[in-house]
Design a protein around this motif. Structure first.
Motif, PDB file in Angstrom:
ATOM      1  N   LYS A 229      32.998  -5.857 -22.339  1.00 37.39           N
ATOM      2  CA  LYS A 229      33.936  -7.087 -22.264  1.00 37.39           C
ATOM      3  C   LYS A 229      33.040  -8.236 -22.673  1.00 37.39           C
ATOM      4  O   LYS A 229      32.210  -8.379 -22.159  1.00 37.39           O
ATOM      5  N   LEU A 230      33.826  -8.645 -23.954  1.00 39.97           N
ATOM      6  CA  LEU A 230      33.193  -9.897 -24.466  1.00 39.97           C
ATOM      7  C   LEU A 230      33.704 -11.245 -23.803  1.00 39.97           C
ATOM      8  O   LEU A 230      34.923 -11.550 -23.495  1.00 39.97           O
ATOM      9  N   THR A 231      32.579 -11.693 -23.075  1.00 39.38           N
ATOM     10  CA  THR A 231      32.832 -12.875 -22.286  1.00 39.38           C
ATOM     11  C   THR A 231      32.170 -14.205 -22.641  1.00 39.38           C
ATOM     12  O   THR A 231      32.494 -15.082 -22.551  1.00 39.38           O
ATOM     13  N   THR A 232      30.893 -14.010 -23.393  1.00 43.20           N
ATOM     14  CA  THR A 232      29.811 -15.262 -23.517  1.00 43.20           C
ATOM     15  C   THR A 232      29.526 -14.886 -25.142  1.00 43.20           C
ATOM     16  O   THR A 232      29.736 -13.642 -25.725  1.00 43.20           O
ATOM     17  N   PRO A 233      29.081 -15.885 -25.625  1.00 44.41           N
ATOM     18  CA  PRO A 233      28.656 -15.614 -27.106  1.00 44.41           C
ATOM     19  C   PRO A 233      27.497 -14.691 -27.304  1.00 44.41           C
ATOM     20  O   PRO A 233      27.299 -13.950 -28.319  1.00 44.41           O
ATOM     21  N   MET A 234      26.800 -14.521 -26.182  1.00 42.36           N
ATOM     22  CA  MET A 234      25.731 -13.204 -26.302  1.00 42.36           C
ATOM     23  C   MET A 234      26.482 -11.764 -26.521  1.00 42.36           C
ATOM     24  O   MET A 234      26.130 -11.195 -27.557  1.00 42.36           O
ATOM     25  N   ASP A 235      27.614 -11.673 -25.877  1.00 47.23           N
ATOM     26  CA  ASP A 235      28.324 -10.714 -25.945  1.00 47.23           C
ATOM     27  C   ASP A 235      28.850 -10.226 -27.330  1.00 47.23           C
ATOM     28  O   ASP A 235      28.871  -9.282 -27.959  1.00 47.23           O
ATOM     29  N   LEU A 236      28.924 -11.721 -28.039  1.00 48.35           N
ATOM     30  CA  LEU A 236      29.703 -11.500 -29.435  1.00 48.35           C
ATOM     31  C   LEU A 236      28.436 -10.725 -30.404  1.00 48.35           C
ATOM     32  O   LEU A 236      28.938 -10.155 -31.229  1.00 48.35           O
ATOM     33  N   ALA A 237      27.485 -11.450 -30.193  1.00 49.38           N
ATOM     34  CA  ALA A 237      26.518 -11.177 -30.791  1.00 49.38           C
ATOM     35  C   ALA A 237      26.128  -9.430 -30.760  1.00 49.38           C
ATOM     36  O   ALA A 237      25.792  -8.942 -31.682  1.00 49.38           O
ATOM     37  N   ILE A 238      26.072  -9.089 -29.500  1.00 50.34           N
ATOM     38  CA  ILE A 238      25.903  -7.631 -29.445  1.00 50.34           C
ATOM     39  C   ILE A 238      27.135  -6.759 -29.852  1.00 50.34           C
ATOM     40  O   ILE A 238      26.578  -5.531 -30.648  1.00 50.34           O
ATOM     41  N   ALA A 239      27.896  -7.298 -30.031  1.00 50.69           N
ATOM     42  CA  ALA A 239      29.293  -6.597 -30.554  1.00 50.69           C
ATOM     43  C   ALA A 239      29.178  -6.547 -32.011  1.00 50.69           C
ATOM     44  O   ALA A 239      29.459  -5.516 -32.492  1.00 50.69           O
ATOM     45  N   GLU A 240      28.682  -7.412 -32.790  1.00 51.61           N
ATOM     46  CA  GLU A 240      28.377  -7.497 -33.878  1.00 51.61           C
ATOM     47  C   GLU A 240      27.495  -6.491 -34.341  1.00 51.61           C
ATOM     48  O   GLU A 240      27.676  -5.753 -35.554  1.00 51.61           O
ATOM     49  N   PHE A 241      26.593  -6.177 -33.451  1.00 58.13           N
ATOM     50  CA  PHE A 241      25.221  -5.479 -33.764  1.00 58.13           C
ATOM     51  C   PHE A 241      25.977  -3.871 -33.840  1.00 58.13           C
ATOM     52  O   PHE A 241      25.723  -3.126 -34.518  1.00 58.13           O
ATOM     53  N   ILE A 242      26.852  -3.498 -32.474  1.00 58.59           N
ATOM     54  CA  ILE A 242      27.368  -2.354 -32.489  1.00 58.59           C
ATOM     55  C   ILE A 242      28.311  -2.049 -33.682  1.00 58.59           C
ATOM     56  O   ILE A 242      28.392  -1.017 -34.150  1.00 58.59           O
ATOM     57  N   LEU A 243      29.300  -2.895 -34.081  1.00 65.28           N
ATOM     58  CA  LEU A 243      30.039  -2.666 -34.957  1.00 65.28           C
ATOM     59  C   LEU A 243      29.147  -2.315 -36.525  1.00 65.28           C
ATOM     60  O   LEU A 243      29.593  -1.389 -37.493  1.00 65.28           O
ATOM     61  N   GLN A 244      28.179  -3.028 -36.696  1.00 68.78           N
ATOM     62  CA  GLN A 244      27.180  -2.820 -37.887  1.00 68.78           C
ATOM     63  C   GLN A 244      26.713  -1.517 -37.821  1.00 68.78           C
ATOM     64  O   GLN A 244      26.671  -0.674 -38.871  1.00 68.78           O
ATOM     65  N   GLN A 245      26.341  -0.973 -36.619  1.00 67.01           N
ATOM     66  CA  GLN A 245      25.725   0.385 -36.376  1.00 67.01           C
ATOM     67  C   GLN A 245      26.883   1.514 -36.762  1.00 67.01           C
ATOM     68  O   GLN A 245      26.618   2.630 -37.615  1.00 67.01           O
ATOM     69  N   ARG A 246      28.001   1.172 -36.297  1.00 60.59           N
ATOM     70  CA  ARG A 246      29.115   2.039 -36.565  1.00 60.59           C
ATOM     71  C   ARG A 246      29.521   2.215 -38.178  1.00 60.59           C
ATOM     72  O   ARG A 246      29.675   3.131 -38.551  1.00 60.59           O
ATOM     73  N   LEU A 247      29.481   1.153 -38.939  1.00 59.07           N
ATOM     74  CA  LEU A 247      29.721   1.034 -40.129  1.00 59.07           C
ATOM     75  C   LEU A 247      28.597   1.950 -40.787  1.00 59.07           C
ATOM     76  O   LEU A 247      28.804   2.508 -41.870  1.00 59.07           O
ATOM     77  N   GLU A 248      27.240   1.602 -40.633  1.00 57.55           N
ATOM     78  CA  GLU A 248      26.184   2.335 -41.276  1.00 57.55           C
ATOM     79  C   GLU A 248      26.374   3.878 -41.025  1.00 57.55           C
ATOM     80  O   GLU A 248      26.296   4.721 -42.097  1.00 57.55           O
ATOM     81  N   ILE A 249      26.835   4.217 -39.639  1.00 52.76           N
ATOM     82  CA  ILE A 249      26.910   5.702 -39.413  1.00 52.76           C
ATOM     83  C   ILE A 249      28.119   6.272 -40.066  1.00 52.76           C
ATOM     84  O   ILE A 249      27.984   7.269 -40.759  1.00 52.76           O
ATOM     85  N   GLY A 250      29.211   5.439 -40.426  1.00 58.72           N
ATOM     86  CA  GLY A 250      30.435   6.032 -41.108  1.00 58.72           C
ATOM     87  C   GLY A 250      30.177   6.218 -42.704  1.00 58.72           C
ATOM     88  O   GLY A 250      30.833   7.053 -43.201  1.00 58.72           O
TER      89      GLY A 250
END
Length: 252
Positions: A229-250
């Protein structure tokens, strides 16, 4: 399956003076990631976005860039999440029997998670015997699932802390789960729970809590570690990393 997305909150903890779901993640608004997952779900056929009218122009512009094939309705949000979901339930099409409710701020949920929750509730035989809540409604191994939520086991040791700042108790971690969304329910039952919540003045942070207060069982479906659940700026940074990982795996 019908999907309601509460999206009426502000992003104060995100350091924003506007709806945080309009903030961007990898050049896409947060709500766009949620809508893309709903579009890719095999089970979802209708989407209701519960939001404030002031955001509708922006949301319509976002929708215009997504080319969704599934119908999307705008529903006016309330002053609380609970009130917003109540409004959403009243706006569902008349033929809606079950509904998924998913927080727009959990924009990393996958289509597979939507499908897992939808299949779980759709394949249950909901027997609405009467409009009163009683212990006889509680689930047994042979009784149908009447509501379910995505959740993951808690990893940390949790402390119950007294108002004065002293630890009061340490619950057994093996019995603790972190609730997520989607949460899935029978529409008629959830409407009854919300009506009773209004009557009793209950204030809850998710719909499962209303089911629990009404003595109704809620089943657990395996959630996703990345369903933050994206609530703080730190959550946005973590979400950015997760999406990057998904893109690399894809791309492999």
């Amino acid at each position: 399956m019908y999907l309601l997305i509460p999206a009426a909150g502000m992003g104060r903890r995100m350091g924003s003076d506007r709806n945080k779901l309009l903030l961007t993640l990898r050049s896409q608004p947060l709500i766009a990631w949620t809508l893309r997952a709903a579009e890719a779900s095999h089970e979802i056929s209708w989407i209701g976005i519960i939001s404030q009218p002031a955001d509708w122009v922006d949301l319509k512009e976002i929708l215009g860039g997504l080319s969704l094939t599934k119908p999307v309705e705008f529903i006016q949000g309330g002053t609380t999440r609970q009130e917003s979901v109540y409004n959403g339930l009243q706006a569902l099409p008349a033929d809606a029997k079950q509904v998924l409710i998913h927080d727009g701020a959990r924009c990393l949920a996958t289509p597979e998670l939507f499908d897992r929750c939808a299949v779980g509730i759709r394949n249950s035989e909901f027997g609405i015997r009467n409009s009163k809540f009683s212990d006889s409604r509680l689930s047994t191994p042979d009784s149908p699932i009447q509501g379910l939520i995505a959740a993951i086991p808690v990893k940390d040791t949790i402390k119950v802390v007294h108002d004065a700042g002293f630890i009061q108790d340490t619950p057994d971690r093996s019995q603790l789960w972190a609730a997520q969304t989607p949460q899935a329910f029978d529409v008629q039952l959830l409407k009854q729970c919300h009506a009773k919540g209004l009557e009793q003045g209950w204030e809850v942070t998710d719909d499962a809590a209303l089911f629990e207060k009404c003595g109704l069982p809620v089943h657990i479906v395996e959630g996703e570690e990345t369903n933050l659940k994206l609530t703080t700026p730190m959550d946005l940074a973590i979400a950015e990393f997760i999406l990057q990982q998904r893109l690399e795996i894809g791309n492999r």
